[in-house]
Scaffold this motif. Structure first.
Motif, PDB file in Angstrom:
ATOM      1  N   LEU A 232      18.042 -38.061  -9.651  1.00 48.34           N
ATOM      2  CA  LEU A 232      19.219 -37.389  -9.113  1.00 48.34           C
ATOM      3  C   LEU A 232      19.715 -38.009  -7.813  1.00 48.34           C
ATOM      4  O   LEU A 232      20.883 -37.836  -7.457  1.00 48.34           O
ATOM      5  CB  LEU A 232      18.925 -35.903  -8.890  1.00 48.34           C
ATOM      6  N   SER A 233      18.848 -38.723  -7.111  1.00 53.93           N
ATOM      7  CA  SER A 233      19.271 -39.341  -5.851  1.00 53.93           C
ATOM      8  C   SER A 233      20.114 -40.590  -6.084  1.00 53.93           C
ATOM      9  O   SER A 233      20.867 -40.990  -5.194  1.00 53.93           O
ATOM     10  CB  SER A 233      18.053 -39.718  -5.002  1.00 53.93           C
ATOM     11  N   ARG A 234      20.006 -41.189  -7.248  1.00 54.50           N
ATOM     12  CA  ARG A 234      20.630 -42.493  -7.459  1.00 54.50           C
ATOM     13  C   ARG A 234      21.603 -42.548  -8.636  1.00 54.50           C
ATOM     14  O   ARG A 234      22.491 -43.391  -8.653  1.00 54.50           O
ATOM     15  CB  ARG A 234      19.549 -43.564  -7.643  1.00 54.50           C
ATOM     16  N   GLU A 235      21.441 -41.685  -9.582  1.00 55.37           N
ATOM     17  CA  GLU A 235      22.293 -41.756 -10.768  1.00 55.37           C
ATOM     18  C   GLU A 235      23.539 -40.892 -10.604  1.00 55.37           C
ATOM     19  O   GLU A 235      23.573 -39.975  -9.777  1.00 55.37           O
ATOM     20  CB  GLU A 235      21.493 -41.352 -12.009  1.00 55.37           C
ATOM     21  N   ASP A 236      24.546 -41.195 -11.361  1.00 52.41           N
ATOM     22  CA  ASP A 236      25.796 -40.454 -11.326  1.00 52.41           C
ATOM     23  C   ASP A 236      25.543 -38.999 -11.722  1.00 52.41           C
ATOM     24  O   ASP A 236      25.106 -38.729 -12.840  1.00 52.41           O
ATOM     25  CB  ASP A 236      26.793 -41.120 -12.287  1.00 52.41           C
TER      26      ASP A 236
ATOM     27  N   GLU B 150      24.188 -30.564 -28.461  1.00 56.84           N
ATOM     28  CA  GLU B 150      24.769 -31.499 -29.423  1.00 56.84           C
ATOM     29  C   GLU B 150      23.702 -32.323 -30.122  1.00 56.84           C
ATOM     30  O   GLU B 150      23.833 -32.660 -31.302  1.00 56.84           O
ATOM     31  CB  GLU B 150      25.735 -32.426 -28.691  1.00 56.84           C
ATOM     32  N   SER B 151      22.634 -32.670 -29.388  1.00 52.40           N
ATOM     33  CA  SER B 151      21.603 -33.567 -29.907  1.00 52.40           C
ATOM     34  C   SER B 151      20.225 -33.030 -29.551  1.00 52.40           C
ATOM     35  O   SER B 151      20.057 -32.338 -28.540  1.00 52.40           O
ATOM     36  CB  SER B 151      21.749 -34.976 -29.308  1.00 52.40           C
ATOM     37  N   GLU B 152      19.241 -33.381 -30.364  1.00 54.37           N
ATOM     38  CA  GLU B 152      17.856 -33.058 -30.025  1.00 54.37           C
ATOM     39  C   GLU B 152      17.394 -33.990 -28.903  1.00 54.37           C
ATOM     40  O   GLU B 152      17.662 -35.189 -28.937  1.00 54.37           O
ATOM     41  CB  GLU B 152      16.954 -33.214 -31.239  1.00 54.37           C
ATOM     42  N   GLY B 153      16.696 -33.437 -27.934  1.00 62.44           N
ATOM     43  CA  GLY B 153      16.191 -34.268 -26.850  1.00 62.44           C
ATOM     44  C   GLY B 153      15.845 -33.445 -25.632  1.00 62.44           C
ATOM     45  O   GLY B 153      16.087 -32.237 -25.561  1.00 62.44           O
ATOM     46  N   ILE B 154      15.258 -34.110 -24.651  1.00 62.91           N
ATOM     47  CA  ILE B 154      14.826 -33.469 -23.412  1.00 62.91           C
ATOM     48  C   ILE B 154      15.309 -34.307 -22.239  1.00 62.91           C
ATOM     49  O   ILE B 154      15.120 -35.534 -22.207  1.00 62.91           O
ATOM     50  CB  ILE B 154      13.288 -33.337 -23.354  1.00 62.91           C
ATOM     51  N   LEU B 155      15.930 -33.671 -21.281  1.00 65.62           N
ATOM     52  CA  LEU B 155      16.316 -34.318 -20.032  1.00 65.62           C
ATOM     53  C   LEU B 155      15.291 -33.958 -18.963  1.00 65.62           C
ATOM     54  O   LEU B 155      14.989 -32.778 -18.771  1.00 65.62           O
ATOM     55  CB  LEU B 155      17.699 -33.832 -19.591  1.00 65.62           C
ATOM     56  N   ILE B 156      14.773 -34.966 -18.282  1.00 65.80           N
ATOM     57  CA  ILE B 156      13.937 -34.750 -17.099  1.00 65.80           C
ATOM     58  C   ILE B 156      14.745 -35.230 -15.900  1.00 65.80           C
ATOM     59  O   ILE B 156      15.010 -36.427 -15.754  1.00 65.80           O
ATOM     60  CB  ILE B 156      12.603 -35.514 -17.179  1.00 65.80           C
ATOM     61  N   ALA B 157      15.169 -34.295 -15.076  1.00 64.94           N
ATOM     62  CA  ALA B 157      15.952 -34.621 -13.880  1.00 64.94           C
ATOM     63  C   ALA B 157      15.055 -34.432 -12.667  1.00 64.94           C
ATOM     64  O   ALA B 157      14.517 -33.346 -12.450  1.00 64.94           O
ATOM     65  CB  ALA B 157      17.181 -33.724 -13.785  1.00 64.94           C
ATOM     66  N   TYR B 158      14.889 -35.495 -11.876  1.00 61.89           N
ATOM     67  CA  TYR B 158      13.955 -35.378 -10.754  1.00 61.89           C
ATOM     68  C   TYR B 158      14.623 -35.727  -9.428  1.00 61.89           C
ATOM     69  O   TYR B 158      15.591 -36.489  -9.359  1.00 61.89           O
ATOM     70  CB  TYR B 158      12.702 -36.231 -10.974  1.00 61.89           C
ATOM     71  N   ALA B 159      14.067 -35.128  -8.369  1.00 63.96           N
ATOM     72  CA  ALA B 159      14.511 -35.377  -6.998  1.00 63.96           C
ATOM     73  C   ALA B 159      13.263 -35.700  -6.182  1.00 63.96           C
ATOM     74  O   ALA B 159      12.468 -34.818  -5.861  1.00 63.96           O
ATOM     75  CB  ALA B 159      15.219 -34.151  -6.440  1.00 63.96           C
ATOM     76  N   SER B 160      13.092 -36.973  -5.879  1.00 66.71           N
ATOM     77  CA  SER B 160      11.855 -37.460  -5.271  1.00 66.71           C
ATOM     78  C   SER B 160      12.151 -38.096  -3.919  1.00 66.71           C
ATOM     79  O   SER B 160      13.140 -38.815  -3.759  1.00 66.71           O
ATOM     80  CB  SER B 160      11.205 -38.490  -6.206  1.00 66.71           C
ATOM     81  N   ILE B 161      11.275 -37.849  -2.944  1.00 66.69           N
ATOM     82  CA  ILE B 161      11.472 -38.397  -1.602  1.00 66.69           C
ATOM     83  C   ILE B 161      10.725 -39.722  -1.441  1.00 66.69           C
ATOM     84  O   ILE B 161      11.310 -40.750  -1.081  1.00 66.69           O
ATOM     85  CB  ILE B 161      10.997 -37.396  -0.522  1.00 66.69           C
ATOM     86  N   HIS B 162       9.434 -39.711  -1.713  1.00 67.28           N
ATOM     87  CA  HIS B 162       8.615 -40.911  -1.486  1.00 67.28           C
ATOM     88  C   HIS B 162       7.987 -41.464  -2.763  1.00 67.28           C
ATOM     89  O   HIS B 162       7.096 -42.310  -2.694  1.00 67.28           O
ATOM     90  CB  HIS B 162       7.509 -40.607  -0.459  1.00 67.28           C
TER      91      HIS B 162
ATOM     92  N   TYR C 126      11.410 -29.207   0.468  1.00 64.98           N
ATOM     93  CA  TYR C 126      12.150 -29.791   1.592  1.00 64.98           C
ATOM     94  C   TYR C 126      12.677 -28.678   2.486  1.00 64.98           C
ATOM     95  O   TYR C 126      13.407 -27.800   2.019  1.00 64.98           O
ATOM     96  CB  TYR C 126      13.307 -30.635   1.055  1.00 64.98           C
ATOM     97  N   ASP C 127      12.284 -28.700   3.752  1.00 64.94           N
ATOM     98  CA  ASP C 127      12.746 -27.710   4.728  1.00 64.94           C
ATOM     99  C   ASP C 127      12.574 -26.277   4.223  1.00 64.94           C
ATOM    100  O   ASP C 127      13.453 -25.427   4.379  1.00 64.94           O
ATOM    101  CB  ASP C 127      14.216 -27.947   5.091  1.00 64.94           C
ATOM    102  N   GLY C 128      11.418 -26.011   3.601  1.00 65.68           N
ATOM    103  CA  GLY C 128      11.143 -24.671   3.107  1.00 65.68           C
ATOM    104  C   GLY C 128      11.919 -24.309   1.858  1.00 65.68           C
ATOM    105  O   GLY C 128      11.912 -23.147   1.424  1.00 65.68           O
ATOM    106  N   GLY C 129      12.590 -25.288   1.260  1.00 65.52           N
ATOM    107  CA  GLY C 129      13.362 -25.051   0.042  1.00 65.52           C
ATOM    108  C   GLY C 129      13.129 -26.162  -0.954  1.00 65.52           C
ATOM    109  O   GLY C 129      11.996 -26.510  -1.271  1.00 65.52           O
ATOM    110  N   VAL C 130      14.221 -26.758  -1.451  1.00 69.44           N
ATOM    111  CA  VAL C 130      14.130 -27.813  -2.449  1.00 69.44           C
ATOM    112  C   VAL C 130      14.935 -29.012  -1.968  1.00 69.44           C
ATOM    113  O   VAL C 130      15.911 -28.860  -1.216  1.00 69.44           O
ATOM    114  CB  VAL C 130      14.629 -27.309  -3.828  1.00 69.44           C
ATOM    115  N   PHE C 131      14.533 -30.196  -2.356  1.00 70.95           N
ATOM    116  CA  PHE C 131      15.243 -31.412  -1.965  1.00 70.95           C
ATOM    117  C   PHE C 131      16.723 -31.281  -2.351  1.00 70.95           C
ATOM    118  O   PHE C 131      17.040 -30.885  -3.477  1.00 70.95           O
ATOM    119  CB  PHE C 131      14.599 -32.618  -2.650  1.00 70.95           C
ATOM    120  N   PRO C 132      17.658 -31.571  -1.434  1.00 70.92           N
ATOM    121  CA  PRO C 132      19.066 -31.205  -1.622  1.00 70.92           C
ATOM    122  C   PRO C 132      19.715 -31.668  -2.915  1.00 70.92           C
ATOM    123  O   PRO C 132      20.547 -30.939  -3.476  1.00 70.92           O
ATOM    124  CB  PRO C 132      19.743 -31.829  -0.399  1.00 70.92           C
ATOM    125  N   VAL C 133      19.373 -32.861  -3.409  1.00 69.73           N
ATOM    126  CA  VAL C 133      20.063 -33.302  -4.625  1.00 69.73           C
ATOM    127  C   VAL C 133      19.712 -32.435  -5.829  1.00 69.73           C
ATOM    128  O   VAL C 133      20.523 -32.272  -6.747  1.00 69.73           O
ATOM    129  CB  VAL C 133      19.786 -34.795  -4.946  1.00 69.73           C
TER     130      VAL C 133
END
Length: 387
Positions: A282-286, A243-255, A307-314
């Motif tokens: 992703l851990s805190r936002e809706d 719908e719009s020009e732009g970039i989303l950066i979605a992150y899942a960070s532990i520390h 995380y655990d040989g994979g990716v952080f769950p969120v």
């Protein structure tokens, strides 16, 4: 009492007490359960409401009936937030006929065990009509928008489309603002987003009739310029187009290391002229808001800790949501973080490759615990690939 036209009355209710719609979507502005009454030679009630607000809805119905009895209860959608009071209505008004699709008839026992519907149901399909006197309802099948039994109905007299969950939005009507698109967008992509092909089918049917008013089951009645804008957006959304020009950066960070990297990439992208950059934790936002932004923009960067040989769950949850919503036609960048054996990138790549017509740009950036000066050139290269 709100009047849609001289003979169509709004009898729905607001729910300001609900915290999660469908037990998953935050609704700080509440929710509306819309219902309408067509006052003609024959009276048609268009859907009921959620049992949470059943007493208020029945009071609204009684006031609108003004001593008369309804002849038809049209059920556009069997989901309980619209159909909870069907059996109660049939019990209260012995002459009332239920009007619904054949698939809805099959669902009735799921919700109303032991109730005898024999002789009380009129089954309708695409092209069928129901005359109320001055008004004639024309029925439109809308299977999988977003349940298989869904129908819409078009009143050819007042040129009103009763659109079921289509064109709905989050929020109670008492809180309604001019910004329809914001919460309608979050609603569409999370409720109907998977079913773009089916929505397109309905859009084509709408194009063949003169719709001057849309009465959805959630959110405001649409007329004039807001209706035209809603139809335009639904066409874009249901084609899975940005719908719009732009970039989303979605992150899942532990520390915090992945978060800092994501924020730094956002800065670099803005410096390079990206028109809009949205950075989401992703851990805190809706999650529903982030899903909305993923559909809104053409480009997504996923940044996650291993995380655990994979990716952080969120992050797994986010990409899983995109998969089940039929996400497609987008560009992705990947940033992974791993202190000793980075694994997030592999998992994210596999999940993205399962999406339709999605491109992963290079380089995939690997961070070791914390971003360092030596990582900057790779972030610059990734930004160049994205902008």
């Amino acid at each position: 009492m709100n009047m849609i036209s001289d003979t169509i009355k709004y009898i729905g209710v607001d729910d300001l007490d609900i915290d999660l719609f469908e037990s998953q979507y935050v609704v700080p502005e509440g929710m509306s359960y819309n219902s309408y009454l067509i006052d003609d030679d024959k009276i048609a009630v268009m859907d009921t409401a959620d049992r949470r607000k059943g007493e208020q809805w029945k009071a609204n119905l009684t006031a609108a009936l003004n001593g008369r009895h309804p002849d038809y209860l049209v059920v556009h959608h069997m989901e309980p937030d619209h159909s909870a009071l069907i059996a109660e209505m049939l019990g209260t008004y012995p002459g009332l006929q239920l009007v619904c699709s054949a698939q809805a008839v099959k669902m009735l026992p799921n919700f109303f065990e032991g109730f005898n519907f024999e002789g009380r149901v009129i089954t309708v399909k695409e092209g069928d009509t129901l005359s109320l006197g001055q008004h004639t309802l024309h029925f439109i099948t809308a299977a999988m928008v977003h349940w298989p039994e869904v129908i819409m109905s078009y009143d050819s007299t007042d040129k009103v489309l009763f659109s079921a969950d289509g064109f709905g939005k989050f929020g109670a009507l008492v809180h309604e603002t001019d910004d329809w698109a914001c919460e309608a967008r979050r609603y569409y992509f999370n409720i109907c987003g998977k079913y773009g092909t089916q929505v397109q089918s309905v859009m084509k049917k709408m194009g063949a009739i003169d719709v001057q008013t849309i009465c959805p089951l959630h959110g405001p009645v649409l007329k004039g310029a807001p209706l035209a804008e809603a139809v335009k957006l639904y066409d874009t959304w249901s084609k899975y187009e940005p719908e719009s020009e732009g970039i989303l950066i979605a992150y899942a960070s532990i520390h915090g290391g992945t978060a800092a990297t994501a924020e730094r990439l956002g800065e670099i992208l803005r410096q390079k002229g990206a028109p809009k950059v949205v950075v989401s934790d992703l851990s805190r936002e809706d999650m529903a808001e982030v899903i909305e932004d993923a559909f809104r923009y053409p480009t997504v960067v996923v940044a996650a800790s291993s995380y655990d040989g994979g990716v952080f769950p969120v992050m797994h949850d986010f990409l899983y949501h995109l998969q089940i919503k039929n996400y497609q036609k987008r560009k992705f960048g990947i940033i992974e973080n791993g202190s000793w054996a980075p694994s997030a990138g592999r998992v994210m790549r596999t999940m993205i490759e399962a999406l339709k017509d999605c491109e992963i740009v290079e380089p995939v950036v690997t961070i070791r615990s914390r971003m360092k000066a030596a990582d900057e050139p790779l972030l610059e290269q990734l930004a160049d690939s994205l902008v």
